[in-house]
Write a protein that holds these residues in place. Sequence first.
Motif, mmCIF file in Angstrom:
data_model
loop_
_atom_site.group_PDB
_atom_site.id
_atom_site.type_symbol
_atom_site.label_atom_id
_atom_site.label_comp_id
_atom_site.label_asym_id
_atom_site.label_seq_id
_atom_site.Cartn_x
_atom_site.Cartn_y
_atom_site.Cartn_z
ATOM 1 N N ALA A 9 0.834 -1.199 0.000
ATOM 2 C CA ALA A 9 0.000 0.000 0.000
ATOM 3 C C ALA A 9 0.872 1.253 0.000
ATOM 4 O O ALA A 9 0.586 2.223 -0.718
ATOM 5 N N LEU A 10 1.935 1.221 0.781
ATOM 6 C CA LEU A 10 2.850 2.361 0.819
ATOM 7 C C LEU A 10 3.557 2.538 -0.517
ATOM 8 O O LEU A 10 3.740 3.660 -0.990
ATOM 9 N N GLN A 11 3.950 1.431 -1.154
ATOM 10 C CA GLN A 11 4.595 1.502 -2.464
ATOM 11 C C GLN A 11 3.656 2.110 -3.500
ATOM 12 O O GLN A 11 4.077 2.911 -4.344
ATOM 13 N N SER A 12 2.401 1.732 -3.433
ATOM 14 C CA SER A 12 1.414 2.264 -4.360
ATOM 15 C C SER A 12 1.256 3.771 -4.170
ATOM 16 O O SER A 12 1.238 4.540 -5.145
ATOM 17 N N ARG A 13 1.146 4.182 -2.926
ATOM 18 C CA ARG A 13 1.011 5.610 -2.620
ATOM 19 C C ARG A 13 2.279 6.360 -3.052
ATOM 20 O O ARG A 13 2.204 7.465 -3.587
ATOM 21 N N HIS A 14 3.431 5.767 -2.816
ATOM 22 C CA HIS A 14 4.720 6.361 -3.193
ATOM 23 C C HIS A 14 4.758 6.589 -4.710
ATOM 24 O O HIS A 14 5.161 7.659 -5.179
ATOM 25 N N ALA A 15 4.335 5.591 -5.471
ATOM 26 C CA ALA A 15 4.312 5.707 -6.934
ATOM 27 C C ALA A 15 3.330 6.785 -7.388
ATOM 28 O O ALA A 15 3.608 7.541 -8.331
ATOM 29 N N GLU A 16 2.194 6.857 -6.717
ATOM 30 C CA GLU A 16 1.201 7.883 -7.047
ATOM 31 C C GLU A 16 1.782 9.279 -6.830
ATOM 32 O O GLU A 16 1.611 10.176 -7.668
ATOM 33 N N LEU A 43 9.062 11.136 0.967
ATOM 34 C CA LEU A 43 10.164 10.762 1.848
ATOM 35 C C LEU A 43 9.645 10.025 3.087
ATOM 36 O O LEU A 43 10.205 9.001 3.485
ATOM 37 N N HIS A 44 8.569 10.519 3.674
ATOM 38 C CA HIS A 44 7.989 9.859 4.850
ATOM 39 C C HIS A 44 7.519 8.442 4.516
ATOM 40 O O HIS A 44 7.698 7.518 5.316
ATOM 41 N N LEU A 45 6.932 8.285 3.361
ATOM 42 C CA LEU A 45 6.493 6.947 2.941
ATOM 43 C C LEU A 45 7.690 6.015 2.773
ATOM 44 O O LEU A 45 7.649 4.863 3.220
ATOM 45 N N LYS A 46 8.743 6.520 2.155
ATOM 46 C CA LYS A 46 9.942 5.708 1.967
ATOM 47 C C LYS A 46 10.524 5.296 3.320
ATOM 48 O O LYS A 46 10.920 4.142 3.511
ATOM 49 N N GLU A 47 10.576 6.221 4.249
ATOM 50 C CA GLU A 47 11.107 5.921 5.579
ATOM 51 C C GLU A 47 10.259 4.863 6.284
ATOM 52 O O GLU A 47 10.795 3.965 6.935
ATOM 53 N N GLU A 48 8.946 4.973 6.153
ATOM 54 C CA GLU A 48 8.070 3.982 6.786
ATOM 55 C C GLU A 48 8.257 2.609 6.161
ATOM 56 O O GLU A 48 8.289 1.595 6.859
ATOM 57 N N MET A 49 8.399 2.564 4.837
ATOM 58 C CA MET A 49 8.625 1.276 4.174
ATOM 59 C C MET A 49 9.933 0.642 4.665
ATOM 60 O O MET A 49 9.972 -0.560 4.952
ATOM 61 N N GLU A 50 10.975 1.447 4.776
ATOM 62 C CA GLU A 50 12.258 0.933 5.251
ATOM 63 C C GLU A 50 12.152 0.434 6.693
ATOM 64 O O GLU A 50 12.701 -0.605 7.036
ATOM 65 N N ARG A 51 11.431 1.158 7.515
ATOM 66 C CA ARG A 51 11.248 0.753 8.913
ATOM 67 C C ARG A 51 10.539 -0.592 8.989
ATOM 68 O O ARG A 51 10.949 -1.489 9.731
ATOM 69 N N LEU A 52 9.496 -0.751 8.192
ATOM 70 C CA LEU A 52 8.760 -2.020 8.192
ATOM 71 C C LEU A 52 9.614 -3.169 7.671
ATOM 72 O O LEU A 52 9.533 -4.293 8.190
ATOM 73 N N ARG A 53 10.426 -2.911 6.666
ATOM 74 C CA ARG A 53 11.299 -3.948 6.130
ATOM 75 C C ARG A 53 12.339 -4.384 7.164
ATOM 76 O O ARG A 53 12.687 -5.562 7.245
ATOM 77 N N ARG A 54 12.855 -3.444 7.931
ATOM 78 C CA ARG A 54 13.855 -3.777 8.949
ATOM 79 C C ARG A 54 13.243 -4.607 10.077
ATOM 80 O O ARG A 54 13.947 -5.395 10.710
ATOM 81 N N GLN A 55 11.960 -4.446 10.333
ATOM 82 C CA GLN A 55 11.297 -5.172 11.408
ATOM 83 C C GLN A 55 11.097 -6.645 11.051
ATOM 84 O O GLN A 55 10.875 -7.457 11.920
ATOM 85 N N HIS A 56 11.179 -6.962 9.797
ATOM 86 C CA HIS A 56 10.945 -8.339 9.373
ATOM 87 C C HIS A 56 12.037 -9.255 9.794
ATOM 88 O O HIS A 56 13.095 -9.210 9.955
#
Length: 56
Positions: A9-16, A43-56
């Motif tokens: 969802a974040l990637q979609s919003r980022h692309a939009e 930028l905020h979306l990118k940071e959130e995506m990175e944060r979620l990826r690191r939590q995995h």
Amino acid sequence: MMHAPRIRALQSRHAEIETRIAHEGTRPRPDDAALAKLKLEKLHLKEEMERLRRQH
């Protein structure tokens, strides 16, 4: 991955937002304030995506 749907969802919003930035940039007189706001949101979306990826 539990966060996969959220990341998609974040990637979609980022692309939009990227599309909106590109569109605004093609205008004869781009709105600098609008561009700055869009870029900050992107930028905020990118940071959130990175944060979620690191939590995995």
